[in-house]
Structure formats: C-alpha cells, structure tokens
Write an enzyme that holds these catalytic residues in place. Structure first.
Site, PDB file in Angstrom:
ATOM      1  N   ASP A  98       0.653  -1.051  -0.335  1.00 14.19           N
ATOM      2  CA  ASP A  98      -0.394   0.038   0.097  1.00 14.19           C
ATOM      3  C   ASP A  98       1.124   1.388  -0.275  1.00 14.19           C
ATOM      4  OD1 ASP A  98      -2.616  -1.410   0.703  1.00 14.19           O
ATOM      5  OD2 ASP A  98      -2.846  -1.689   2.249  1.00 14.19           O
TER       6      ASP A  98
ATOM      7  N   ALA B  39      -3.184  -8.282  -0.882  1.00 14.21           N
ATOM      8  CA  ALA B  39      -2.538  -8.853  -0.501  1.00 14.21           C
ATOM      9  C   ALA B  39      -1.614  -9.320  -1.500  1.00 14.21           C
ATOM     10  CB  ALA B  39      -3.268  -9.315   0.399  1.00 14.21           C
TER      11      ALA B  39
ATOM     12  N   HIS C 167     -13.963 -32.668 -17.397  1.00 16.99           N
ATOM     13  CA  HIS C 167     -14.621 -32.660 -18.007  1.00 16.99           C
ATOM     14  C   HIS C 167     -15.971 -33.582 -17.020  1.00 16.99           C
ATOM     15  CE1 HIS C 167     -19.329 -33.351 -19.493  1.00 16.99           C
ATOM     16  NE2 HIS C 167     -19.194 -33.951 -19.468  1.00 16.99           N
TER      17      HIS C 167
END
Length: 164
Positions: A6, A14, A141
């Site tokens: 930050d 994060a 699948h």
C-alpha cells in the site's frame, strides 16, 4: 530502498503486495525483476463470487486511454454446464475479452468458484496468449471451468454448449 504494498501506487491487494515482496527479495539478491500489473486478479468473496483480471469491458467502452480500442467478447452462462446443473450453481457466467489480434486482455467471472476459475485466465492475460490457444487445451469434464472454455470458443462462434 525497496517498497511494496500500500505504500506504493499499485493495486491495494494482499496478493499484489506478496508478489512485490518476492520481487523485492529477488532484486536484493541481485536479480533484475519488475512487477507486471496488466493481469492483476481481483476477487470479491460474496455469494455469488466476482472475479476479474485485466481490462474490463466498461474501460474499453467508456472514457480514457482504453476507450475505442478494438475488442471482442465471448460469454457463457453456467446454466449450460452439467456440473452447474448437478451442483445447483446455475447462476453465473464467464466473459472473456480479446483484442483485435485475439490476445486475451480481460476476464470476468461471476458465480460459484469464480475466484478459483480465474487463474487460468489471469495466466493467459499475463502471458498474452490468444483465445484460440487457450481454448485448444483440454478442459476436464464435468467441471465449472468448462464455462471458461465455452466463453473462449464463443469469441469465434464455436461454443458447443451455449444456449440462446
């Protein structure tokens, strides 16, 4: 001086700060690495989940430096998947965005497991892969990830399971 998170002007997430920290340590040890921010994943852990990476369609349609850029989208709704039907998670969709050269530049997923499914698209955006290249790989699948494959195929009008 190395800074991450930050305190610098990068996305306040994060996982971004963690990546920046790894790059800082590598560079302290002599590497010459730089962070790449065009494919940052963003996830909102609500119900349903929301997960995005790269450019969003509103950025390409709206104002600013991305407006007017040539792009195409492919979409697929979860309700077309056997896995979604069997698990009761039919609400949701995948949208993929490619540039004029078919290179994946953005992805949006809303629905169950969206944050888990985003990684293949984040990697593809990061590596600047073409939709056709990604869609040519074999998807397991039955899985929710088949929605990613079908959205990629939809860009070229080739989705097999898409419902009108």
């Amino acid at each position: 001086i190395y800074a991450v998170g930050d305190i610098i002007n990068t996305p306040f997430l994060a996982h971004v700060a963690s990546k920046e920290g790894c790059i800082a340590v590598d560079n302290i040890m002599g590497a010459q690495k730089a962070a790449v921010y065009h494919a940052v994943p963003g996830c909102v852990f609500t119900n349903p989940e929301i997960a995005t990476a790269g450019k969003m369609e509103f950025q390409l349609k709206g104002e600013g430096k991305e407006a007017g850029r040539d792009y195409k989208t492919g979409t697929f709704e979860f309700k077309g998947l056997g896995k979604a039907q069997a698990s009761g998670h039919i609400a949701g969709f995948v949208k993929v965005i490619v540039d004029a050269d078919d290179v994946l530049i953005g992805a949006e997923i809303v629905g169950a497991r969206a944050s888990d499914m985003l990684q293949i698209l984040t990697t593809a955006i990061h590596m600047k892969l073409k939709a056709e290249e990604i869609a040519d790989s074999i998807f397991p699948h039955p899985t929710m990830c088949e929605a990613v494959m079908e959205a990629l195929h939809d860009i070229h009008g080739m989705s097999v399971m898409k419902t009108p």
